[in-house]
Enzyme design. Structure first.
Site, PDB file in Angstrom:
ATOM      1  N   GLU A 182       0.803  -1.209   0.000  1.00 45.29           N
ATOM      2  CA  GLU A 182       0.000   0.000   0.000  1.00 45.29           C
ATOM      3  C   GLU A 182       0.841   1.267   0.000  1.00 45.29           C
ATOM      4  OE1 GLU A 182      -3.507   0.190   0.905  1.00 45.29           O
ATOM      5  OE2 GLU A 182      -3.824  -1.960   0.792  1.00 45.29           O
ATOM      6  N   CYS A 228      -6.375   1.630   5.439  1.00 41.57           N
ATOM      7  CA  CYS A 228      -5.359   0.721   4.940  1.00 41.57           C
ATOM      8  C   CYS A 228      -5.883  -0.695   4.994  1.00 41.57           C
ATOM      9  CB  CYS A 228      -4.131   0.869   5.828  1.00 41.57           C
ATOM     10  SG  CYS A 228      -2.821  -0.283   5.447  1.00 41.57           S
ATOM     11  N   CYS A 287      -2.950  -3.046   7.875  1.00 46.01           N
ATOM     12  CA  CYS A 287      -3.093  -3.118   9.329  1.00 46.01           C
ATOM     13  C   CYS A 287      -4.387  -2.446   9.755  1.00 46.01           C
ATOM     14  CB  CYS A 287      -1.889  -2.545  10.052  1.00 46.01           C
ATOM     15  SG  CYS A 287      -1.228  -1.056   9.327  1.00 46.01           S
ATOM     16  N   HIS A 300      -5.740   0.764  13.713  1.00 48.10           N
ATOM     17  CA  HIS A 300      -6.331   2.096  13.802  1.00 48.10           C
ATOM     18  C   HIS A 300      -7.632   2.053  14.592  1.00 48.10           C
ATOM     19  CE1 HIS A 300      -3.566   4.451  11.506  1.00 48.10           C
ATOM     20  NE2 HIS A 300      -3.545   3.544  10.551  1.00 48.10           N
ATOM     21  N   ARG A 318       4.283  -1.659  12.374  1.00 50.81           N
ATOM     22  CA  ARG A 318       5.349  -0.766  11.915  1.00 50.81           C
ATOM     23  C   ARG A 318       5.829   0.190  12.984  1.00 50.81           C
ATOM     24  NH1 ARG A 318       2.036  -2.521   8.736  1.00 50.81           N
ATOM     25  NH2 ARG A 318       2.729  -3.467   6.810  1.00 50.81           N
ATOM     26  N   SER A 366       4.548   5.342  10.173  1.00 48.81           N
ATOM     27  CA  SER A 366       5.284   5.788   8.994  1.00 48.81           C
ATOM     28  C   SER A 366       5.435   7.305   8.970  1.00 48.81           C
ATOM     29  CB  SER A 366       4.633   5.261   7.713  1.00 48.81           C
ATOM     30  OG  SER A 366       4.706   3.847   7.715  1.00 48.81           O
ATOM     31  N   CYS A 383       4.744   1.461   4.753  1.00 48.65           N
ATOM     32  CA  CYS A 383       3.353   1.284   4.358  1.00 48.65           C
ATOM     33  C   CYS A 383       2.748   2.653   4.529  1.00 48.65           C
ATOM     34  CB  CYS A 383       2.663   0.274   5.252  1.00 48.65           C
ATOM     35  SG  CYS A 383       0.938   0.052   4.823  1.00 48.65           S
ATOM     36  N   CYS A 436      -1.548   4.870   5.380  1.00 47.80           N
ATOM     37  CA  CYS A 436      -2.170   5.642   6.444  1.00 47.80           C
ATOM     38  C   CYS A 436      -1.350   6.885   6.778  1.00 47.80           C
ATOM     39  CB  CYS A 436      -2.392   4.784   7.681  1.00 47.80           C
ATOM     40  SG  CYS A 436      -0.927   4.077   8.386  1.00 47.80           S
TER      41      CYS A 436
END
Lengths: 571, 165
Positions: free
Chosen positions: A13, A60, A63, A67, A483, A506, A550, A553
């Site tokens: 993604e 996303c 994952c 969230h 992540r 990220s 990723c 998001c």
């Protein structure tokens, strides 16, 4: 001197662009840019805070659940809601299932291709692959016939001219060091992992009602426990969860970890590259008592500065002086000026795109160059993710973490400083998977024991009714996504969302420089990375992919047409 | 761990997209529209959202998949193209954030040796602007028509399936 552009760099993604300046075969400077804008904050304003989880987890497909978890915790924090023990345990189980699935997928389906030459597997002798497989693990499917069958399928696939999933590799590059037989082993397990992961995520459907995007609930979990009831979480479903966990332990212990160590053994030189930042941040998660007691977390909360493993600093998401976001190099603007940093409760999401119109050669990295904001902890640039989690747990003195880390260093015969590297980051992800998959079993046993003691509660409805809420409330919900550190911040006013900000892993790792010019994780980690062939910068992919980028998001929405895979200019 | 390939879902209508990106979520919205109707046995609808790898299981269970997805290909908004893609490279380029995970899976079917029949309904949209949880009025008005087109195909697939079995 050459400036290399890799866009997109993500295998899954999202949209991430890396521009790197290479001199004498080594990266001298690097810039990381998120090329899509995100605007959740705008969507959420004015909505019922109890619905926020459903929107945020649509960000996303990788994952999704994390969230939702961060979101319900944020609202619970704002309203002072504590959730029943079963709900806490079920959330932990879903967290563990998500992390184990995600890490295994990352290793085999996203990162392995930087180390495993798929095309070389066609030249392998299946008998030798079988011998190697049996020497490193007791995993069942290891016959020469089995590996031959996979090789034949791969051959047919490649001969069809459709490399598809494997199209983005730099096959035949001299940086690939594995013998063909190990490559065949890895490709075989690539396929086995794909088949297995779909089973594990059934845990999400069992507790969350559906998949993808399972249900969450402010105040608990939306499932009823009744051991005899057909439509509830019953004995049969709990047994199913138990067997999925058992299978996951087998996959991690007998497939993932042996493969990781075998492959790492051929790439020990990567313990010298990709270390990057010297600071690590972890919000922590997996409460063994409750989310409100961070000292009970399996993953401890804390920060490490300057790689000093003798000191773990406290982290407080509510302190307006700790976590702040800059937009000096991001396509946003702050009312008080773009040089200031703002705590997420006071965060603003005003777009201010000043970048070039495509097609263009380079971003103007002296100015704004990314859709990602730049978060800082006490003004330090921090790495988040598996390596940060393992280091903070190690430095906090968590025995089981120290044991698995020390054991692995010994087996690979590398010093502790090897952790601060591309290889260390990839190894840390494997080691925490090994820990998490066993913790998942512990949480499962706790859940069964709690249910057997007669506690069926999964939901606390005390503050469900908005009339019980204060006129204004603020909250923060923290978790650890695969992540890295993930948190949501909310301001509730007149029972609707007044401000909602997400600072995702990220954002920490992939962000551009801050107002002081300090690099973030990706940018810093690339400095010093060797690049043997400018046309095939696989080394840059290795380091960036070791963070499991990723960006879906971190940024979202708009992709100016014209994604080059990479472009190079010499000057 | 090799799952059996009993295709226990004759026809799967799978909507893909990100509902936070306005018209980009048109695939999901078409499926949500169909889910509110009485559908014949044998037709299953799923809002696949942005799910990539998470969709492998249900896709493997399906005999025929009707994929509904958005594409920003410059055609008038709401144009529906029916395509029979085989490999991921046969798919039109979309603006979506989710397509990479999904395309990986489509190729994985070939490697896993189990390939469901896939028909893609590519719905043209304008390139998305700012994030929005709602469809544009233009696309929103066309949802019933698009859903009807997909449902018609699903019924044809289903009767083909019943003739064979």
């Amino acid at each position: 001197m050459a400036r290399i552009v890799i866009d997109p760099i993500t295998r899954i993604e999202g949209h991430l662009r890396i521009e790197a300046i290479v001199e004498n075969g080594v990266v001298k400077e690097a810039y990381s840019s998120g090329t899509m804008v995100r605007g959740f904050e705008k969507i959420l304003k004015g909505r019922d805070p109890r619905d926020a989880w459903a929107f945020t987890q649509r960000a996303c497909g990788v994952c999704t659940t994390v969230h939702a978890l961060a979101s319900v915790r944020t609202v619970e924090d704002a309203l002072g809601i504590s959730v029943p023990k079963n709900a806490e345990l079920i959330r932990n189980l879903m967290f563990c299932a998500q992390m184990v699935q995600d890490h295994v997928i990352h290793f085999y389906h996203l990162h392995a291709l930087d180390w495993v030459d798929v095309v070389s597997a066609l030249k392998a002798d299946p008998r030798e692959t079988s011998r190697i497989a049996r020497s490193i693990s007791t995993w069942p499917r290891t016959s020469p016939k089995y590996f031959k069958a996979v090789q034949d399928r791969l051959k047919a696939f490649v001969q069809s001219g459709q490399l598809g999933i494997f199209a983005n590799g730099y096959w035949g590059h001299p940086a690939y060091k594995l013998p063909p037989e190990v490559n065949l082993l890895a490709v075989t397990h690539y396929l086995e992992a794909l088949e297995w992961q779909k089973e594990l995520v059934k845990i999400h459907a069992i507790f969350g009602g559906k998949n993808p995007h399972p249900h969450y609930l402010v105040g608990g979990m939306p499932c009823s426990i009744n051991l005899e009831e057909v439509n509830a979480v019953n004995t049969e479903r709990l047994n199913h969860v138990g067997s999925l966990i058992k299978e996951a332990i087998e996959v991690v212990e007998k497939m993932y970890i042996p493969d990781l160590l075998a492959i790492a053994g051929f790439y020990k030189d990567w313990a010298r590259y990709g270390g990057g930042l010297r600071n690590y941040l972890v919000y922590g998660d997996l409460p063994t008592r409750s989310y409100n007691q961070p000292d009970s977390f399996k993953f401890p909360r804390g920060a490490i500065l300057d790689r000093n493993l003798n000191e773990v600093h406290e982290v407080n998401g509510r302190d307006s002086e700790e976590i702040k976001e800059y937009v000096a190099h991001s396509w946003y603007t702050y009312a008080e000026g773009d040089e200031v940093a703002k705590h997420p409760w006071d965060g603003e999401t005003e777009f201010n795109f000043t970048g070039p119109k495509p097609p263009f050669d380079y971003l103007n990295t002296d100015g704004k160059y990314s859709w990602i904001k730049t978060p800082r902890w006490k003004d330090h640039a921090m790495e988040v993710g598996p390596l940060a989690r393992m280091l903070v747990a190690y430095a906090s003195g968590v025995d089981e973490v120290k044991e698995v880390v020390n054991d692995t260093l010994q087996r690979l015969n590398v010093p502790v400083t090897a952790l601060f590297s591309t290889l260390g980051r990839t190894a840390a992800r494997g080691l925490e998977t090994k820990l998490v998959v066993h913790w998942m079993k512990e949480f499962y046993d706790d859940l069964i024991a709690n249910i057997k003691s007669g506690d069926m509660r999964t939901f606390n409805d005390e503050k469900w009714d908005p009339s019980t809420w204060p006129e204004e409330a603020i909250g923060v919900g923290m978790t650890e996504a695969p992540r890295g550190a993930l948190a949501h911040w909310i301001r509730i006013k007149d029972r609707v969302i007044d401000n909602y900000q997400l600072v995702v892993p990220s954002t920490w790792n992939a962000s551009p420089r801050d107002a002081k010019g300090q690099r973030s994780s990706y940018e810093e980690a690339l400095i010093g990375t060797p690049v043997a062939d400018l046309n095939q910068p696989v080394e840059i992919l290795r380091t960036v992919h070791s963070f499991d980028p990723c960006i879906a998001c971190a940024v979202h929405l708009y992709d100016p047409d014209g994604n080059q895979i990479h472009q190079i200019t010499f000057n | 761990m090799q799952a059996d390939t009993s295709h226990n879902i004759p026809v799967l209508i799978l909507g893909i997209g990100n509902i936070l990106m306005g018209d980009e979520g048109v695939g999901c919205r078409v499926v949500q529209h169909l889910q509110s109707q009485d559908l014949p046995d044998g037709i299953t609808c799923l809002d696949g959202g942005t799910g990539g790898f998470h969709l492998l299981d249900i896709m493997q269970q399906a005999r025929h998949i009707l994929l509904v997805d958005a594409t920003a290909d410059g055609r008038p908004a709401g144009t529906v193209q029916k395509l029979q893609p085989k490999f991921s490279s046969d798919y039109p380029r979309t603006l979506t954030a989710h397509d990479i995970g999904l395309k990986d899976m489509l190729d994985a079917f070939h490697l896993l040796g189990k390939t469901p029949q896939i028909t893609l309904f590519a719905v043209s949209i304008q390139p998305p602007g700012e994030m929005a949880a709602e469809l544009s009025p233009d696309i929103s008005a066309q949802i019933p028509r698009i859903a009807q087109t997909v449902l018609q195909e699903a019924k044809t697939c289903l009767s083909d399936f019943q003739l064979e079995s």
